[in-house]
Structures are given as C-alpha cells and as structure tokens.
Design a protein around this motif. Structure first.
Motif, PDB file in Angstrom:
ATOM      1  N   GLY A 149       0.782  -1.231   0.000  1.00  0.00           N
ATOM      2  CA  GLY A 149       0.000   0.000   0.000  1.00  0.00           C
ATOM      3  C   GLY A 149       0.813   1.280   0.000  1.00  0.00           C
ATOM      4  O   GLY A 149       0.268   2.363  -0.152  1.00  0.00           O
ATOM      5  N   TYR A 150       2.117   1.176   0.197  1.00  0.00           N
ATOM      6  CA  TYR A 150       2.959   2.369   0.177  1.00  0.00           C
ATOM      7  C   TYR A 150       4.371   1.980  -0.270  1.00  0.00           C
ATOM      8  O   TYR A 150       4.654   0.810  -0.517  1.00  0.00           O
ATOM      9  CB  TYR A 150       2.977   3.064   1.544  1.00  0.00           C
ATOM     10  CG  TYR A 150       3.742   2.349   2.624  1.00  0.00           C
ATOM     11  CD1 TYR A 150       5.028   2.761   2.972  1.00  0.00           C
ATOM     12  CD2 TYR A 150       3.202   1.257   3.302  1.00  0.00           C
ATOM     13  CE1 TYR A 150       5.741   2.100   3.954  1.00  0.00           C
ATOM     14  CE2 TYR A 150       3.910   0.602   4.291  1.00  0.00           C
ATOM     15  CZ  TYR A 150       5.181   1.035   4.612  1.00  0.00           C
ATOM     16  OH  TYR A 150       5.885   0.374   5.594  1.00  0.00           O
ATOM     17  N   THR A 166       8.807   3.181   0.055  1.00  0.00           N
ATOM     18  CA  THR A 166       9.852   3.966   0.690  1.00  0.00           C
ATOM     19  C   THR A 166      10.876   4.310  -0.383  1.00  0.00           C
ATOM     20  O   THR A 166      11.248   3.453  -1.181  1.00  0.00           O
ATOM     21  CB  THR A 166      10.532   3.170   1.826  1.00  0.00           C
ATOM     22  OG1 THR A 166       9.559   2.865   2.818  1.00  0.00           O
ATOM     23  CG2 THR A 166      11.651   3.964   2.469  1.00  0.00           C
ATOM     24  N   ASN A 211       8.814   7.786   3.389  1.00  0.00           N
ATOM     25  CA  ASN A 211       7.665   6.974   2.996  1.00  0.00           C
ATOM     26  C   ASN A 211       6.794   7.808   2.079  1.00  0.00           C
ATOM     27  O   ASN A 211       6.724   9.036   2.206  1.00  0.00           O
ATOM     28  CB  ASN A 211       6.852   6.529   4.214  1.00  0.00           C
ATOM     29  CG  ASN A 211       7.562   5.456   5.009  1.00  0.00           C
ATOM     30  OD1 ASN A 211       8.455   4.782   4.523  1.00  0.00           O
ATOM     31  ND2 ASN A 211       7.165   5.306   6.258  1.00  0.00           N
ATOM     32  N   THR A 248       3.103   7.386  -0.784  1.00  0.00           N
ATOM     33  CA  THR A 248       2.083   6.570  -1.417  1.00  0.00           C
ATOM     34  C   THR A 248       2.105   6.889  -2.907  1.00  0.00           C
ATOM     35  O   THR A 248       1.798   8.011  -3.300  1.00  0.00           O
ATOM     36  CB  THR A 248       0.685   6.877  -0.837  1.00  0.00           C
ATOM     37  OG1 THR A 248       0.720   6.649   0.568  1.00  0.00           O
ATOM     38  CG2 THR A 248      -0.375   6.000  -1.470  1.00  0.00           C
ATOM     39  N   ALA A 287       0.783   7.190  -6.573  1.00  0.00           N
ATOM     40  CA  ALA A 287      -0.545   7.373  -7.169  1.00  0.00           C
ATOM     41  C   ALA A 287      -0.354   7.670  -8.649  1.00  0.00           C
ATOM     42  O   ALA A 287       0.648   8.255  -9.044  1.00  0.00           O
ATOM     43  CB  ALA A 287      -1.278   8.520  -6.484  1.00  0.00           C
ATOM     44  N   THR A 315       2.768  10.791  -3.230  1.00  0.00           N
ATOM     45  CA  THR A 315       1.831  11.522  -2.373  1.00  0.00           C
ATOM     46  C   THR A 315       2.046  11.098  -0.921  1.00  0.00           C
ATOM     47  O   THR A 315       2.670  10.084  -0.643  1.00  0.00           O
ATOM     48  CB  THR A 315       0.375  11.250  -2.782  1.00  0.00           C
ATOM     49  OG1 THR A 315       0.069   9.873  -2.564  1.00  0.00           O
ATOM     50  CG2 THR A 315       0.132  11.594  -4.245  1.00  0.00           C
ATOM     51  N   ARG A 316       1.512  11.875  -0.019  1.00  0.00           N
ATOM     52  CA  ARG A 316       1.589  11.606   1.424  1.00  0.00           C
ATOM     53  C   ARG A 316       3.010  11.241   1.855  1.00  0.00           C
ATOM     54  O   ARG A 316       3.239  10.243   2.513  1.00  0.00           O
ATOM     55  CB  ARG A 316       0.587  10.538   1.840  1.00  0.00           C
ATOM     56  CG  ARG A 316      -0.848  10.975   1.561  1.00  0.00           C
ATOM     57  CD  ARG A 316      -1.863  10.081   2.156  1.00  0.00           C
ATOM     58  NE  ARG A 316      -1.788   8.762   1.536  1.00  0.00           N
ATOM     59  CZ  ARG A 316      -2.490   7.725   1.915  1.00  0.00           C
ATOM     60  NH1 ARG A 316      -3.325   7.837   2.904  1.00  0.00           N
ATOM     61  NH2 ARG A 316      -2.380   6.580   1.307  1.00  0.00           N
ATOM     62  N   LYS A 359      -2.091  -0.284  -7.919  1.00  0.00           N
ATOM     63  CA  LYS A 359      -2.105  -0.909  -6.606  1.00  0.00           C
ATOM     64  C   LYS A 359      -0.665  -1.220  -6.227  1.00  0.00           C
ATOM     65  O   LYS A 359       0.070  -1.835  -7.005  1.00  0.00           O
ATOM     66  CB  LYS A 359      -2.945  -2.188  -6.622  1.00  0.00           C
ATOM     67  CG  LYS A 359      -3.135  -2.799  -5.265  1.00  0.00           C
ATOM     68  CD  LYS A 359      -4.117  -3.947  -5.334  1.00  0.00           C
ATOM     69  CE  LYS A 359      -4.370  -4.478  -3.937  1.00  0.00           C
ATOM     70  NZ  LYS A 359      -5.304  -5.592  -3.956  1.00  0.00           N
ATOM     71  N   VAL A 360      -0.257  -0.779  -5.029  1.00  0.00           N
ATOM     72  CA  VAL A 360       1.104  -0.997  -4.561  1.00  0.00           C
ATOM     73  C   VAL A 360       1.123  -2.282  -3.731  1.00  0.00           C
ATOM     74  O   VAL A 360       0.416  -2.403  -2.735  1.00  0.00           O
ATOM     75  CB  VAL A 360       1.597   0.184  -3.703  1.00  0.00           C
ATOM     76  CG1 VAL A 360       3.037  -0.021  -3.279  1.00  0.00           C
ATOM     77  CG2 VAL A 360       1.446   1.499  -4.461  1.00  0.00           C
TER      78      VAL A 360
END
Length: 154
Positions: free
Chosen positions: A55-56, A58, A77, A79, A81, A92-93, A144-145
């Motif tokens: 989901g994320y 690094t 870290n 995300t 997209a 992002t984030r 999708k990660v």
C-alpha cells in the motif's frame, strides 16, 4: 454445459490481459533514468532506491548540493498514485523517516526532519516521480502498490 464453463475462464484470461505488473527493479530503473535527465546544476539526487511495500513505498537516496560539505542520505515513505490525465506516477503523502547529515548534531537533524515533514513535503505533494511518454500511460486507470511490484490496470 461446456460453454457455461468456458465463459468464466475466458473472462479471467481476458481480465488479466488488461493488467500490467511493474517490478520494483523496473521502477527503480525508470526513476534513476528520469532523475538523471532532470539533474540541476546545484542539486543532484543520487542512487535513488524505491522499495514497494503493501500500500505504500519507501524511497531512499543521497542529495548532493554545492552548498553542503557532504552528501545527505534520506529515506521517506510515500504513497504512489497514478495521474491518468498526464500519464504520471506521483509521490503523495510523503514523510521523511530518516535523515543522515554528516557534521550536523542529532538535535539539529531532528529539527530539520520536523521542518521538512511539516513545511517542505506538504508543498511537494503530488511530485512527479515518473512520466510515461507514450499513449499507454494515459490509459492506466488504477494502480495498486504490492510488496515488490506495482499492479497497473488499463
């Protein structure tokens, strides 16, 4: 009866034809190439390495700048997209998780990390990590990660 059994099988094979998997090593090659193309005279991002998790992701790298005596190592870290309109992979984030600045004391490093997380990274929200220069990039509808790979749907 045989026709009824064939329909779900054809559907599964047809659906998988519209999914693409990008490995972590492929993504790292793309990002390294794009960063090399975008090098600025005063700041260089060296040895970027993205690790894809559930989901994320690094990203770790070194920053070399003329104003700094030594390279700075960092990990953040993020995300990943996908922006379909531009065919771009965005970070992002983002949140800085480690920072190694030789010659800077630990308190100052922690203060710098806090400033980067609260002031700098929010302004970089949605920074482009990679851009597909072809028609296919704009056809990607979702991303999708997953650990070690990105699953992309067309």
């Amino acid at each position: 009866m045989k026709r009824l059994l064939c329909i779900p099988i054809l559907f599964l094979f047809g659906a998988s034809a519209f999914a693409i998997e990008i490995s972590e090593s492929m993504l790292n090659s793309y990002v390294a190439q794009k960063l090399a193309e975008k090098r600025q005279r005063d700041v260089h991002v060296l040895d970027p390495k993205i690790t894809l998790l559930d989901g994320y992701a690094t990203i770790c790298a070194k920053v070399r700048a003329k104003v700094l005596a030594q390279d700075i190592d960092f990990c953040a870290n993020m995300t990943p997209a996908w922006r379909q309109e531009t065919g771009s992979l965005l970070a992002t984030r983002m949140a800085l998780v480690s920072l190694n600045a030789p010659g800077v004391n630990e308190k100052d490093v922690e203060l710098l990390k806090a400033i980067v997380n609260q002031v700098v990274l929010p302004r970089l929200e949605g920074v482009e990590v990679y851009k597909a220069e072809n028609f296919i990039g704009k056809q990607i509808s979702s991303l999708k990660v997953l650990p070690g790979r990105l699953d992309i749907s067309l």
